[in-house]
Write an enzyme that holds these catalytic residues in place. Structure first.
Site: not given
Length: 606
Positions: A222-224, A406
Site C-alpha cells: 500500500l505505497d509504503a 499509476r
C-alpha cells in the site's frame, strides 16, 4: 447596409461592441497587424464559425504561450535568424516584432493547427512548437521523462517539489521563518532536464539519489517504502527542523507594559519553578540549551487586565499576569539563535529559533519526482537487506504494485538513466520530448557489462539464498517531504474539556481528542454495536447525571442548602436521576431560550 442576422458579432473582452460582415477577413487583418507590430503582441483573436462570433481578448490574466509562425508549410524563421539569436545579435523581442514568434491564448489556439516537429509540417499547419517542453510549466518541466507518465502523476510530482526538504536558502542563519527545514546531504540530480539548469536547481538542491530496488518486501504494501538502516545511519534523508518563537513587550493604554523577566511566584498563572529554570536573568533562554515540551523559553509578565482593588494600606497592589512563551507540542529542540531587536512600534522584540534533528522514522513521507509517494513502513538493518553479487544494497525498496496502475514509466526510465549516469560518471538528459532515449540508455548499460533491462540478481540478506527472478534496480532522485510523524502524532486518554459543551477540546495543541462524529456513529448503528455507540458518544464525551421530574418532564437540580432534589416548576417529589449527554441538556436550555418548552417523558429502564 448589411443584415445583422448574417453579420458576425464582435466581442472585445466579452463585451459586444458591434457586427462585421466578413469575420474571417477581420480575424486575418488583426493577426496580420499584430505580426507587423501594428498591434500589441498580447492581443488574441478567435473566430467561432459555429456561432458566427469573433472574440478579441486584451485583458490581463490569460495564459499565453509562444509558437513559431508557419506560412506555406514552412516556418517563417530562418536558419540565419536562429544563428543570429545564438550569437546574441538579435533578442527574443525582435522575433516577436518581426512576426516570427507569436503568443497564443487558449481561445486563439482553438483555431490554430500546430505541428509538434518540423517533419510533421504540412501546408495546412499554421504554427510549429518551439520545443515540446514549452507546453509545460517551469515546475512540471523539471520532471524527467515526463512524457512517459500519466498527466495526473506529473502534476502530483510537480506539487511535491514545494513540499521537499532541501537547501532552500544560503542565509539560513539569519532567517526567522516560522518553520524551516535543512536537508543534511542534498545532492544534484544525475538525471536532469534543461529547465533544471535554467533555474539553477542544483544551486539549491532538494533531492538525494537513492539506489532503488523494485520488489515486494512485506512491509512495503500500500505505497509504503522500506529503508536501509545503514543508509539512514550514514545520513540518508536526515534533516534539521527549525521553529521560530516570537514575543514582544507590548504597551497598553495607561502606560502599562509587558516585561521580559523570570515571573515571580506571586504572578497570576505562575507555572512552576522547574518550568523557568533554563531562563537567564533577562527572562530569555540560553543559547544551545535543550528546550523540552511545554518548557518556557521566553519569560514574560503582563499587567492585569482590570484595575486591582486598593489593599488595607490604601495602596494599589498590581498583580501581574503570566504570559510566557513555551515550546509547542512535539517541537522540542536546542536553542539555535536568539534575536533581540525592536518592533515597528519601538517595543522590544525577541525571536528565538529552536532546531531539532529529524532522522527518518516510520511514517515519514518520501517521494520521487513522478508522484510515487509513500511513507516508511520499515527500516531494515543493513545486514538483512537484499544484496547483489557486487555487494550493492538498495537504499529504498519500492513495491512493484506501485507502477502498473499509476503508469509512471518515467520513474522506470529515470532509474535506468540514474544507473547509466552512476556507471559512466556523466549526467543523463531526461528533458521531456528530447531526452536520452531508452534504446541509448540500454546500449550504454550493455557496453558497461550490465543487463539492458536494468535487472540484477539479488540474494536475501536474511538467509543468504538467491531470490527467484531478477530485480529491476536503478538510481532515482528521491525527496524527503515535510510531512513527518513527529509533527502529526497525537493521542489522548484524559484531558481538557470545553466549558460550554463539556466535550473534549479539538486539536493537537489543545490536547484534543479525535472527533467521533455523526457519520462514524451511524456506522456503529449499522453494525448494531449499541454498547460501543453508548461508550463513544456518551461515556467518553460529556456524560452527565441530571435530576428530572417525572410529572413535569423538566430538568431539576440538587438544592445544596436544603439537601433536597427539586424542580422550580413544582414541589413534586417524583424526581429521578437520568444519565444524558451534556450537549443534549444544553440543547434543551437553548430551546427554552427560543421560547420552545421541551418536556421529557420518563419510563423504566429495561
Amino acid at each position: 447596409m448589411v443584415s445583422k442576422a448574417k453579420s458576425a458579432k464582435v466581442y472585445i473582452n466579452g463585451r459586444l461592441i458591434g457586427f462585421h460582415n466578413d469575420p474571417e477577413k477581420l480575424t486575418k487583418e488583426i493577426i496580420g497587424q499584430r505580426r507587423q507590430n501594428g498591434l500589441s503582441a498580447q492581443i488574441n483573436v478567435a473566430y467561432h464559425i459555429d456561432t458566427n462570433e469573433v472574440y478579441v481578448n486584451t485583458d490581463a490574466g490569460r495564459v499565453q504561450r509562444p509558437l513559431l509562425v508557419v506560412e506555406n508549410g514552412k516556418p517563417k524563421i530562418t536558419e540565419d535568424q536562429i544563428k543570429q539569436l545564438e550569437e546574441k545579435k538579435i533578442i527574443w523581442n525582435d522575433l516577436i516584432e518581426q512576426g516570427l514568434v507569436e503568443y497564443l491564448d487558449s481561445e486563439e489556439e482553438e483555431n490554430a493547427f500546430i505541428a509538434a516537429t518540423e517533419k510533421d509540417l504540412t501546408k495546412e499547419h499554421t504554427h510549429i512548437e518551439i520545443d515540446g517542453a514549452v507546453i509545460l510549466s517551469i515546475v512540471s518541466s523539471m520532471v524527467p521523462y515526463l512524457e512517459h507518465n500519466m498527466a495526473g502523476k506529473v502534476l502530483h510530482g510537480a506539487k511535491m517539489f514545494k513540499q521537499a526538504q532541501g537547501f532552500g536558502a544560503t542565509n539560513l542563519n539569519l532567517r526567522t521563518d516560522t518553520e524551516g527545514y535543512l536537508l543534511y546531504y542534498p545532492q544534484k540530480s544525475i538525471v536532469k532536464t534543461k529547465t533544471m539548469d535554467m533555474v539553477g536547481i542544483n544551486e539549491r538542491p532538494q533531492i538525494q539519489n537513492f539506489v532503488v530496488a523494485i520488489m515486494p518486501y512485506g512491509f512495503n504494501i500500500l505505497d509504503a517504502v522500506v529503508l536501509n538502516k545503514g543508509a539512514v545511519d550514514r545520513g540518508l534523508g536526515r534533516s534539521t527542523y527549525f521553529r521560530t518563537y516570537e514575543s514582544a513587550e507590548n504597551r497598553y493604554p495607561g502606560g502599562q507594559i509587558d516585561k521580559f523577566e523570570i515571573p515571580p511566584e506571586e504572578t497570576v498563572g505562575y507555572i512552576s519553578e522547574d518550568a523557568y529554570k533554563k531562563l537567564g536573568s533577562d527572562g530569555l533562554i540560553h543559547l544551545e540549551s535543550w528546550a523540552g515540551e511545554n518548557e518556557v523559553i521566553i519569560g514574560r509578565t503582563s499587567p492585569p487586565r482590570f484595575l486591582e482593588e486598593i489593599n488595607e494600606f490604601g495602596v494599589v497592589q498590581e498583580k501581574r499576569r503570566e504570559s510566557s512563551q513555551t515550546i509547542r507540542k512535539g517541537k522540542e529542540g536546542y536553542v539555535d539563535k536568539v534575536f533581540v531587536t525592536e518592533s515597528d512600534s519601538g517595543n522590544m522584540l525577541v525571536k528565538i529559533k529552536v532546531r531539532s534533528e529529524r532522522i527518518p522514522e516510520l511514517g515519514d513521507k518520501f517521494s520521487s519526482r513522478h508522484g510515487q509517494k509513500g511513507v516508511v513502513g520499515l527500516i531494515v538493518p543493513e545486514e538483512d537487506m537484499p544484496f547483489t553479487p557486487d555487494g550493492i544494497k538498495p537504499d529504498l525498496i519500492l513495491n512493484p504494485h506501485s507502477i502498473p496502475s499509476r503508469m509512471t514509466i518515467g520513474h522506470l526510465l529515470e532509474m535506468l538513466g540514474g544507473k547509466v549516469s552512476s556507471i559512466k560518471g556523466q549526467e543523463v538528459d531526461g528533458t521531456a520530448f528530447s531526452g536520452t532515449p531508452q534504446a541509448e540508455l540500454e546500449k550504454m548499460l550493455d557496453d558497461a557489462g550490465y543487463k539492458k533491462s536494468g535487472t540484477e540478481v539479488f540474494y536475501d540478506g536474511r538467509n543468504g539464498q538467491r531470490i527467484n527472478g531478477e530485480i529491476f534496480t536503478g538510481v532515482v532522485a528521491y525527496r524527503r517531504l515535510f510531512h513527518m510523524t513527529a509533527h502529526k502524532i497525537q493521542s489522548r486518554a484524559r484531558g481538557p474539556v470545553q466549558i460550554l459543551t463539556r466535550q473534549p477540546t479539538e486539536g493537537k495543541e489543545k490536547e484534543g481528542g479525535l472527533r467521533f462524529g455523526e457519520m462514524e456513529g451511524e456506522t456503529l448503528v449499522g453494525h448494531g454495536a449499541a454498547m460501543l455507540l453508548q461508550e463513544k458518544i456518551i461515556e467518553d464525551a460529556d456524560k452527565v447525571t441530571m435530576w428530572v421530574s417525572e410529572t413535569k418532564g423538566v430538568i431539576g437540580f440538587e438544592d445544596q442548602i436544603r439537601k433536597v432534589k427539586r424542580v422550580l416548576e413544582t414541589d413534586d417529589s417524583k424526581i429521578y436521576p437520568v444519565e444524558m449527554s451534556y450537549g443534549f441538556k444544553l440543547l434543551l436550555d437553548e430551546l427554552k431560550a427560543l421560547g420552545v418548552y421541551p418536556k421529557l417523558i420518563l419510563t423504566d429502564k429495561v
